[in-house]
Scaffold this motif. Structure first.
Motif: not given
Length: 239
Positions: A85-91, A95-101, A140-143, A161-166
């Motif tokens: 149910d994480h927000l990052l599953t919407a796409a 993107a690497a920038a989406d993981l900042h913070g 606790v966090g993402v991996l 989800r695959p990380i573009s730019g990684a």
């Protein structure tokens, strides 16, 4: 672990690697030499080959491969593991920038080589990637891991989800430097996709055909040629 017997071949492989296909091909080509599969920790895979604990190993790069010959196999996609149910599953990808913070878990057996990876490392470091998966499920966090590890430790309450730019994750076969035994050469041929009849893919040359076998082959070729030149087919080709 004692060095493997000369009558068998021991293949070490790191978690997430899938040597089953190669093992099946080996059993078909070299049934007289048993192939033993041994799971090894990523940090220990190269040493296992150097010490003779295994004859060869499928491992991830980068690694200390001094004293070893390394054969590249394939590249894995880096993914981020999150609760379903994480927000990052919407796409479909992230993107690497989406993981900042984002709080990021770094287990002690972390294998993704990304020095400037985004996110904020969580202070507590779990011992293993599998332990980290439980912490991801607890929020606790993402991996961030190679895709094969996300699949290996799959849970119903997690997704990835695959990380573009990684950077991709290189997987290779490591063998001792220098001349190789016939079984090791044969296994290298299998992972490189050589056919059984390849001169470099087997330890024994293919036996020459007997005179009778050559005669039968010629007769079969003539019969096939006659079938292709049937009158009915030739007439249908004319206008």
């Amino acid at each position: 672990m004692a060095p493997s017997s000369s009558r068998s071949l021991t293949l070490g492989y790191v978690p997430g690697a899938t040597p089953a296909k190669w093992a099946r091909n080996w059993a078909q080509r070299r049934p007289e030499v048993p192939l033993q599969l041994t799971l090894v920790a990523a940090a220990d895979a190269a040493d296992a080959v150097r010490t003779g604990a295994v004859d060869l190993a499928v491992l991830r790069l980068p690694a200390d491969t001094s004293g070893l010959a390394v054969i590249p196999l394939y590249e894995e996609t880096a993914v981020v593991v999150v609760p379903v149910d994480h927000l990052l599953t919407a796409a479909d990808d992230v993107a690497a920038a989406d993981l900042h913070g984002e709080p990021v878990l770094l287990p002690h057996d972390h294998v993704l080589d990304w020095p400037d990876a985004p996110g904020t490392p969580v202070e507590h470091r779990p011992e293993t990637t599998q332990d980290a998966m439980e912490l991801v499920a607890a929020g606790v966090g993402v991996l961030m891991v190679p895709q094969s590890l996300a699949r290996l430790y799959h849970r119903k309450d997690l997704t990835f989800r695959p990380i573009s730019g990684a950077p991709s994750c290189a997987v290779a076969l490591a063998v001792p430097e220098g001349p190789q035994s016939a079984p090791i050469e044969d296994f290298i041929g299998i992972v490189r996709g050589r056919k059984p009849g390849s001169s470099r893919g087997q330890s024994q040359p293919m036996p020459k055909r007997t005179a009778r076998e050559k005669t039968l082959a010629k007769q079969a070729a003539r019969a096939a040629a006659k079938t292709d030149r049937k009158p009915g087919r030739a007439k249908r080709g004319r206008r």
